[in-house]
Design an enzyme around this catalytic site. Structure first.
Site, PDB file in Angstrom:
ATOM      1  N   CYS A  13      32.275  23.906  27.679  1.00 43.04           N
ATOM      2  CA  CYS A  13      32.258  25.228  28.202  1.00 43.04           C
ATOM      3  C   CYS A  13      31.654  25.513  29.193  1.00 43.04           C
ATOM      4  O   CYS A  13      31.171  24.457  30.020  1.00 43.04           O
ATOM      5  CB  CYS A  13      31.880  26.321  26.875  1.00 43.04           C
ATOM      6  SG  CYS A  13      29.985  25.805  26.418  1.00 43.04           S
ATOM      7  N   CYS A  87      36.552  27.309  29.919  1.00 45.17           N
ATOM      8  CA  CYS A  87      35.955  27.014  31.177  1.00 45.17           C
ATOM      9  C   CYS A  87      37.058  27.054  32.173  1.00 45.17           C
ATOM     10  O   CYS A  87      37.092  26.669  33.203  1.00 45.17           O
ATOM     11  CB  CYS A  87      35.362  25.518  31.025  1.00 45.17           C
ATOM     12  SG  CYS A  87      36.696  24.032  30.765  1.00 45.17           S
ATOM     13  N   CYS A  91      38.068  22.112  34.332  1.00 44.99           N
ATOM     14  CA  CYS A  91      37.861  20.894  33.895  1.00 44.99           C
ATOM     15  C   CYS A  91      38.948  20.005  34.530  1.00 44.99           C
ATOM     16  O   CYS A  91      40.010  20.265  34.647  1.00 44.99           O
ATOM     17  CB  CYS A  91      38.089  20.982  32.246  1.00 44.99           C
ATOM     18  SG  CYS A  91      37.947  19.556  31.473  1.00 44.99           S
TER      19      CYS A  91
END
Length: 137
Positions: A13, A87, A91
């Site tokens: 996150c 996120c 990522c």
């Protein structure tokens, strides 16, 4: 030491101070060394949210010593399953990895009463993940 053949799950996150910490803690608590567990954040906070710590304490899980960690490409590369929680595109994506996105509210700035339903939904999803991975609780 975890079994090297155990699947590795990475929870991500933004701040690694709430959702991903709770998910990692539940998975560790429920699976023990049958799963390797990591968590990280794209922009880690200085500490885990106090109300997240309090909500997890109610479940008998102590997060008080946990520290948010920065997301690295190596952490993603070495994981079998990557679960993102808000996120976005930060990522890194590598072929051959299984990616899941759990759309959950951010517990930041919420009191423990508001964190509880988020915590409980994370626990429900982690238990489902264990079943998918073939790891009983």
């Amino acid at each position: 030491m975890p079994d090297r053949r155990a699947p590795c799950v990475l929870f991500v996150c933004v701040h690694n101070a709430g959702r991903s910490q709770m998910a990692a803690a539940f998975l560790t608590h429920l699976a023990g060394d049958r799963v390797q567990v990591r968590s990280a954040g794209s922009t880690p906070a200085g500490a885990v949210h106090p109300d997240v710590v309090a909500a997890m304490e109610e479940k008998g899980i102590d997060l008080s010593a946990e520290v948010p960690k920065v997301l690295t490409a190596q952490a993603v590369r070495s994981s079998d399953v990557v679960i993102t929680m808000g996120c976005g595109d930060t990522c890194p994506v590598f072929p051959g990895k299984r990616y899941l996105d759990w759309d959950l509210p951010d517990p930041a700035g919420r009191d423990v009463r508001a964190v509880r339903p988020i915590r409980d939904e994370i626990e429900r999803r982690v238990r489902g993940l264990l079943a998918e991975l073939g790891v009983g609780t």
